[in-house]
Design a protein around this motif. Structure first.
Motif, mmCIF file in Angstrom:
data_model
loop_
_atom_site.group_PDB
_atom_site.id
_atom_site.type_symbol
_atom_site.label_atom_id
_atom_site.label_comp_id
_atom_site.label_asym_id
_atom_site.label_seq_id
_atom_site.Cartn_x
_atom_site.Cartn_y
_atom_site.Cartn_z
ATOM 1 N N GLY A 6 -21.708 23.166 76.478
ATOM 2 C CA GLY A 6 -22.792 23.336 75.497
ATOM 3 C C GLY A 6 -22.515 24.573 74.663
ATOM 4 N N ARG A 7 -23.010 24.581 73.413
ATOM 5 C CA ARG A 7 -22.708 25.665 72.480
ATOM 6 C C ARG A 7 -23.085 27.019 73.077
ATOM 7 N N GLY A 8 -22.230 27.995 72.858
ATOM 8 C CA GLY A 8 -22.454 29.326 73.411
ATOM 9 C C GLY A 8 -22.119 29.426 74.898
ATOM 10 N N GLY A 9 -21.439 28.400 75.419
ATOM 11 C CA GLY A 9 -21.220 28.309 76.865
ATOM 12 C C GLY A 9 -20.245 29.318 77.453
ATOM 13 N N SER A 10 -19.520 30.032 76.618
ATOM 14 C CA SER A 10 -18.543 30.986 77.169
ATOM 15 C C SER A 10 -19.199 32.131 77.941
ATOM 16 N N ASP A 11 -20.414 32.508 77.555
ATOM 17 C CA ASP A 11 -21.133 33.545 78.318
ATOM 18 C C ASP A 11 -21.305 33.082 79.768
ATOM 19 N N THR B 57 -14.179 28.373 64.532
ATOM 20 C CA THR B 57 -13.309 27.249 64.909
ATOM 21 C C THR B 57 -14.087 26.056 65.464
ATOM 22 N N THR B 58 -15.035 26.325 66.366
ATOM 23 C CA THR B 58 -15.748 25.209 67.003
ATOM 24 C C THR B 58 -16.525 24.405 65.957
ATOM 25 N N ASP B 59 -17.191 25.112 65.033
ATOM 26 C CA ASP B 59 -17.924 24.413 63.957
ATOM 27 C C ASP B 59 -16.953 23.600 63.094
ATOM 28 N N VAL C 81 -12.445 34.045 76.895
ATOM 29 C CA VAL C 81 -12.526 34.065 75.420
ATOM 30 C C VAL C 81 -13.236 32.841 74.871
ATOM 31 N N SER C 82 -13.890 33.075 73.724
ATOM 32 C CA SER C 82 -14.424 31.984 72.906
ATOM 33 C C SER C 82 -13.364 31.597 71.883
ATOM 34 N N ALA C 83 -13.644 30.532 71.161
ATOM 35 C CA ALA C 83 -12.756 30.128 70.076
ATOM 36 C C ALA C 83 -12.862 31.128 68.921
ATOM 37 N N MET C 84 -11.799 31.249 68.132
ATOM 38 C CA MET C 84 -11.767 32.209 67.019
ATOM 39 C C MET C 84 -12.824 31.867 65.965
ATOM 40 N N GLY D 278 -10.218 24.685 70.818
ATOM 41 C CA GLY D 278 -10.509 25.964 70.157
ATOM 42 C C GLY D 278 -10.206 27.146 71.057
ATOM 43 N N GLU D 279 -10.660 27.076 72.289
ATOM 44 C CA GLU D 279 -10.465 28.197 73.224
ATOM 45 C C GLU D 279 -9.018 28.299 73.696
ATOM 46 N N ARG D 280 -8.284 27.185 73.640
ATOM 47 C CA ARG D 280 -6.857 27.255 74.020
ATOM 48 C C ARG D 280 -6.076 28.071 72.999
ATOM 49 N N GLY E 222 -13.054 30.008 77.712
ATOM 50 C CA GLY E 222 -14.476 29.839 78.006
ATOM 51 C C GLY E 222 -14.942 28.447 77.650
ATOM 52 N N PHE E 223 -16.184 28.114 78.078
ATOM 53 C CA PHE E 223 -16.891 26.959 77.522
ATOM 54 C C PHE E 223 -16.362 25.625 78.036
ATOM 55 N N GLN E 224 -15.430 25.658 79.009
ATOM 56 C CA GLN E 224 -14.816 24.385 79.393
ATOM 57 C C GLN E 224 -14.536 24.277 80.878
#
Ligand code: ASP
Ligand code: MG
Length: 254
Positions: A149-154, A46-48, A40-43, A73-75, A135-137
């Motif tokens: 990096g931004r968009g890293g959850s993909d 949230t990251t912004d 999952v990404s952050a809701m 955010g992702e937690r 994701g992203f971490q």
């Protein structure tokens, strides 16, 4: 039985109703007889919002603290999604990047994945649980959280799919796949039913932001099939497959 990794972006988990909707979709996939690991990404934004908060305190925040903040955010989304699955009568277990075994280099804010050792994710799947991964971490050699990096959850999703030996990695977004142009702007844009990695990379470098470039490169390197589709519909999206693979042989495509 297939092993499916599903990645849900920020727009798919923007609020608690969306999280409940996604939980139902995950349970449906599992009840069709598949094992499901979710990234999952952050809701929503949230990251912004976290970045804005940091910058309102310090115009040049320490990189380590910035990544500590951003991973929060992702937690939030991973734990709420696990609760939603539980509330809908199934079992799920959420994991931070560290718990899911994402080891990265030390570049805060733009870390590269060095290895993925998802032992706890595998254990959860073997118990019949849905595994949900932030994701992203990841975590660096000092044991500190890093972000990709931004968009890293993909990229997290593809890396997890590769490490688990998944049959397919589904990337859920708010459009029905990859289109010949942005369907929100060009009404005559057509969905591309299937495409190979090189062609999507060419499109990405021409500015059509469907997927993070790094995620496609990673998928190409390990020949991981991707299915980009909407979490708001049940229509098939766009399959990105290695040359020679018949897309009809892939799981959960309809
Ligand atoms: N939440 C992070 C971002 O907004 C990662 C992601 O969405 O992929 O960049
Ligand atoms: Mg995001």
């Amino acid at each position: 039985m297939a092993l499916i990794v599903q990645k849900y972006g920020g727009s798919s988990v923007a609020d608690t109703d969306s999280i409940k909707r996604v939980a139902k979709r995950i349970i449906d996939t599992k009840r069709k007889g598949n094992k499901v690991a979710v990234v999952v990404s952050a809701m929503g934004d949230t990251t912004d919002d976290l970045i804005d908060q940091a910058l309102s305190i310090d115009g040049n925040p320490p990189e380590r603290e910035m990544d500590m903040l951003m991973t929060a955010g992702e937690r939030i989304s991973m734990s709420l999604l696990a609760m939603a699955i539980h509330a809908a009568g199934d079992r799920a277990h959420s994991f931070t990047g560290q718990q899911a075994g994402f080891l990265t280099d030390a570049r805060y804010g733009a870390a590269h994945i060095k290895a993925v050792r998802p032992d706890r994710v595998k254990q959860a799947l073997s118990m019949g649980d849905v595994a949900i991964v932030a994701g992203f971490q990841g975590i660096n050699e000092d044991g500190d959280p890093t972000t990709l990096g931004r968009g890293g959850s993909d990229t997290s999703a593809v890396a997890l799919a590769v490490a688990l030996g998944a049959d397919i990695c589904e990337i859920y977004t708010d459009v029905d796949g990859v289109f010949t142009a942005d369907p929100r702007i060009v009404p005559t844009a057509r969905r591309i039913p299937h495409i190979d990695y090189d062609s999507i990379l060419e499109m990405a470098s021409c500015g059509s932001k469907v997927l993070a470039l790094r995620c496609v490169e990673y998928a190409q390197r390990f020949k991981m099939p991707l299915h980009v589709r909407s979490s708001f519909s049940h229509r098939p999206g766009t399959l990105i497959v290695p040359e020679g693979v018949d897309p009809r042989t892939l799981p959960n495509i309809d």
